[in-house]
Design a protein around this motif. Structure first.
Motif, PDB file in Angstrom:
ATOM      1  N   ALA A 163      -5.528  84.319 -17.385  1.00 51.76           N
ATOM      2  CA  ALA A 163      -4.543  83.748 -18.293  1.00 51.76           C
ATOM      3  C   ALA A 163      -4.564  82.223 -18.161  1.00 51.76           C
ATOM      4  O   ALA A 163      -4.425  81.689 -17.061  1.00 51.76           O
ATOM      5  CB  ALA A 163      -3.149  84.280 -17.983  1.00 51.76           C
TER       6      ALA A 163
ATOM      7  N   CYS B 281      -6.997  84.944 -21.786  1.00 55.05           N
ATOM      8  CA  CYS B 281      -5.840  84.954 -22.674  1.00 55.05           C
ATOM      9  C   CYS B 281      -5.260  83.547 -22.840  1.00 55.05           C
ATOM     10  O   CYS B 281      -5.058  82.829 -21.851  1.00 55.05           O
ATOM     11  CB  CYS B 281      -4.775  85.893 -22.127  1.00 55.05           C
ATOM     12  SG  CYS B 281      -5.310  87.616 -22.018  1.00 55.05           S
TER      13      CYS B 281
ATOM     14  N   TYR C 168       1.227  86.737 -19.895  1.00 58.35           N
ATOM     15  CA  TYR C 168       0.188  87.763 -19.917  1.00 58.35           C
ATOM     16  C   TYR C 168       0.193  88.624 -18.646  1.00 58.35           C
ATOM     17  O   TYR C 168      -0.686  89.475 -18.484  1.00 58.35           O
ATOM     18  CB  TYR C 168      -1.179  87.118 -20.115  1.00 58.35           C
ATOM     19  CG  TYR C 168      -1.365  86.622 -21.530  1.00 58.35           C
ATOM     20  CD1 TYR C 168      -1.660  87.511 -22.559  1.00 58.35           C
ATOM     21  CD2 TYR C 168      -1.237  85.275 -21.851  1.00 58.35           C
ATOM     22  CE1 TYR C 168      -1.821  87.078 -23.863  1.00 58.35           C
ATOM     23  CE2 TYR C 168      -1.389  84.830 -23.150  1.00 58.35           C
ATOM     24  CZ  TYR C 168      -1.682  85.738 -24.159  1.00 58.35           C
ATOM     25  OH  TYR C 168      -1.823  85.305 -25.456  1.00 58.35           O
TER      26      TYR C 168
END
Length: 270
Positions: A58, A32, A43
């Motif tokens: 993330a 992400c 996230y």
């Protein structure tokens, strides 16, 4: 010069790629990418909701929070270079799906291009949100080049709590990275790496965002595989907090794209 050790590599990877929750051995991987001024921690709720079936990594960009002592990147291509290198070396056991919102969509796209064309490790899929397709986008123009202009733009889009403007310490923490991120977005031009992907692409937007349907559907031109488009209620930050509808949309997209590379090209709007 002393060559880097495996421990050095692990520390570097941990600085860039944050893991918030455990996942089982066969879990799919979702990487992400935050929006301008964003952090990996945004996230966290998505990671909690998707685990243990999906392992969320993330990305923490330099220049913010625990990486505030590092200079922030002002070049999307250089940022993608670093992230692609970390994701590709060593070769992962399973290919990840990349998911980026706003500026993060551009970084995720450029990272996907590098994984495929430089490392021969095309991701399983790419999910882009809240961003025009690279060759259609009009870079955001700020009313000035300073930090205040960047904060004003983020507040207008609903990307941060207005209370931040009245908190000097919070402002000092987020403004330098935010300014650098907006500069990176404004300076971005596609083409530093071949931009045609072989993985499925999913493009999302909020119905009240400023993007047009053409901006979103143009992402289809960046893949030879399947393309899906969807809109959601809300504005540019329709996914804030990752409510259940968005979590399930992410889960569906990850499940649909994992292992789907090499499919015949189709276009589906769902």
């Amino acid at each position: 010069m002393t060559p880097p050790t495996a421990q050095d590599g692990a520390r570097e990877r941990a600085a860039w790629l944050r893991v918030f929750h455990d996942a089982h051995d066969q879990a799919r991987t979702l990487v992400c990418f935050p929006h301008a001024g964003g952090t990996a921690g945004q996230y966290f709720p998505l990671s909690a909701a998707l685990g243990p079936d999906v392992r969320v990594l993330a990305v923490q960009y330099p220049g913010r929070q625990d990486r505030c002592a590092e200079p922030a990147f002002e070049d999307v291509s250089l940022l993608a270079d670093e992230i692609a290198r970390l994701l590709a070396e060593p070769q992962p056991a399973s290919l990840p799906v990349l998911f980026g919102h706003s500026l993060g969509a551009l970084v995720a796209f450029e990272t996907a291009a590098r994984l495929e064309h430089r490392y021969g490790a095309a991701p399983a899929g790419l999910i882009v949100s809240g961003m025009q397709a690279p060759y259609r986008r009009t870079p955001t123009r700020l009313s000035g080049d300073g930090e205040e202009a960047a904060l004003e733009a983020l507040l207008r889009l609903g990307g941060t709590d207005p209370a931040v403007t009245g908190h000097p310490e919070l402002r000092a923490m987020i403004l330098p990275a935010l300014r650098s991120d907006f500069r990176a977005a404004a300076a971005y031009r596609p083409g530093s790496c071949p931009s045609l992907l072989s993985c499925p692409v999913t493009a999302w937007t909020g119905r009240d965002d400023e993007l047009t349907p053409g901006d979103v559907h143009a992402w289809a031109e960046h893949t030879t595989a399947a393309f899906h488009a969807r809109d959601f209620a809300g504005g540019h930050f329709y996914l804030n907090g990752f409510p259940p509808l968005i979590v399930e949309a992410v889960r569906t997209a990850v499940t649909r794209t994992t292992g789907a590379t090499g499919q015949a090209r189709t276009r589906t709007d769902v």
